[in-house]
Scaffold this active site. Sequence first.
Site, PDB file in Angstrom:
ATOM      1  CG  HIS A 108     -28.089  37.471 -39.554  1.00 36.64           C
ATOM      2  ND1 HIS A 108     -29.386  37.261 -39.984  1.00 36.64           N
ATOM      3  CD2 HIS A 108     -27.301  37.013 -40.549  1.00 36.64           C
ATOM      4  CE1 HIS A 108     -29.379  36.707 -41.184  1.00 36.64           C
ATOM      5  NE2 HIS A 108     -28.106  36.557 -41.556  1.00 36.64           N
ATOM      6  CG  ASP A 119     -25.271  37.790 -43.818  1.00 34.32           C
ATOM      7  OD1 ASP A 119     -25.708  36.799 -43.218  1.00 34.32           O
ATOM      8  OD2 ASP A 119     -25.660  38.125 -44.960  1.00 34.32           O
ATOM      9  CG  ASP A 120     -22.133  35.194 -44.699  1.00 28.57           C
ATOM     10  OD1 ASP A 120     -22.189  34.130 -44.061  1.00 28.57           O
ATOM     11  OD2 ASP A 120     -23.127  35.709 -45.271  1.00 28.57           O
ATOM     12  CD  GLU A 151     -29.638  38.101 -48.161  1.00 24.90           C
ATOM     13  OE1 GLU A 151     -30.137  36.970 -48.034  1.00 24.90           O
ATOM     14  OE2 GLU A 151     -28.405  38.309 -48.069  1.00 24.90           O
ATOM     15  CG  HIS A 168     -24.583  32.722 -41.993  1.00 23.49           C
ATOM     16  ND1 HIS A 168     -25.637  31.859 -42.196  1.00 23.49           N
ATOM     17  CD2 HIS A 168     -25.065  33.964 -42.240  1.00 23.49           C
ATOM     18  CE1 HIS A 168     -26.708  32.547 -42.574  1.00 23.49           C
ATOM     19  NE2 HIS A 168     -26.387  33.829 -42.599  1.00 23.49           N
ATOM     20  CG  HIS A 189     -31.383  34.346 -44.158  1.00 22.30           C
ATOM     21  ND1 HIS A 189     -31.129  33.622 -43.044  1.00 22.30           N
ATOM     22  CD2 HIS A 189     -30.217  34.954 -44.493  1.00 22.30           C
ATOM     23  CE1 HIS A 189     -29.853  33.773 -42.704  1.00 22.30           C
ATOM     24  NE2 HIS A 189     -29.276  34.573 -43.566  1.00 22.30           N
TER      25      HIS A 189
HETATM   26  N1  ADE Z   1     -26.081  31.975 -45.917  1.00 22.16           N
HETATM   27  C1  ADE Z   1     -24.988  32.659 -45.567  1.00 22.16           C
HETATM   28  N2  ADE Z   1     -25.151  33.969 -45.833  1.00 22.16           N
HETATM   29  C2  ADE Z   1     -26.394  34.116 -46.368  1.00 22.16           C
HETATM   30  C3  ADE Z   1     -27.154  35.206 -46.835  1.00 22.16           C
HETATM   31  N3  ADE Z   1     -26.682  36.453 -46.806  1.00 22.16           N
HETATM   32  N4  ADE Z   1     -28.380  34.966 -47.322  1.00 22.16           N
HETATM   33  C4  ADE Z   1     -28.871  33.720 -47.357  1.00 22.16           C
HETATM   34  N5  ADE Z   1     -28.208  32.654 -46.909  1.00 22.16           N
HETATM   35  C5  ADE Z   1     -26.974  32.839 -46.412  1.00 22.16           C
HETATM   36 ZN    ZN Z   2     -27.403  35.513 -43.222  1.00 22.78          ZN
END
Ligand code: ADE
Ligand code: ZN
Length: 327
Positions: A13, A274-275, A196, A15, A193
């Site tokens: 997971h 994630d990011d 969250e 991006h 997703h």
């Molecule tokens: N796009 C990038 N990161 C995200 C996240 N944590 N939740 C939803 N969309 C995303």
């Molecule tokens: Zn994500």
Amino acid sequence: MNDWKTLPKTEIHLHIEGAAPPEFIRTLAKEKNVDLSGVFAADGSYRWADFAEFLCTYEAATSVLQSPEDYRRLTEAVLAESAANGVVYTELFLAADFCGGGDVAAWKEYLAAMIEGADNARAAHGIETRFISTCVRHFGPEEAVKIARLTAETAGPMLTGFGMGGEERHLSAADFAPAFAIAAEAGLGLTSHAGEICGAGSVRDTLDHLKVTRIGHGVRAIEDPALVDRLADENILLEVCPGSNIALSVFSDWPEHSIERLRRAGVPVCVSTDDPPYFHTTMTEEYAHLADTFAWGRADFNAINTAAMNAAFCDEDTRQRMLAKFR
Ligand code: ADE
Ligand code: ZN
């Protein structure tokens, strides 16, 4: 910390745009003369205060990625960082809306460039990659159908999945059922997703209407014990990103995070970032926090990586080769 750095890991997971180091984005912005005021804080990191602002900053920073070559460079930079943190198998989320605006011919060029980047990373670092094409929830169901069609048309050994990110509070999962049906028909692996920003109901709707085998995050399923049982019974893997959840205040701190309670209830879980630059984390730091907070050791990490590989969107040969690393 160093000990956790070299442990073999899966990450499924991540991006690609969200993994772009701020310096990478600043360099491209200078090359292309793009004004990114508001995107960075005084210390040079990405600036955002809540989930809605995070999505805005994310899309503004992504606006400097304008060509297949930009994405090839980004793919190689991201995979080098993953490999440096011990990741041996990764699945990258790609949003075709940012890669040629959803135009199929343009997307094919972007995808070819990212596959070239992944091939180069495999040769340089031994890291194995697959791609998951994602629609963006707040761009709406019609756009999602367009992206699903484009993904179905370009699916192959490297593009193996379809998913959805974006603003979870926008519409409901059922609105995106047509897009996911197109991707399912094409034989793509499905994830979305949910759970969250929104609660357990969002996870239940996603299972009911999108027929996914994995959920991105899903950590708020813990609010509904019957749903937790269902996730365990149906063997739905949660792609958990604890550092992201804490940065976005889904949980107040590591001990409050639901990952350990979900795992103990028999729900398959794995760990991703994630990011990472947005949330000031790395895979090594995620592992170190989990070890410190829940006393996880190598056997626990091997178990979550095995769970990830069992649910990975890859061919059986690759799955078995990777599973052997976690025995
Ligand atoms: N796009 C990038 N990161 C995200 C996240 N944590 N939740 C939803 N969309 C995303
Ligand atoms: Zn994500």
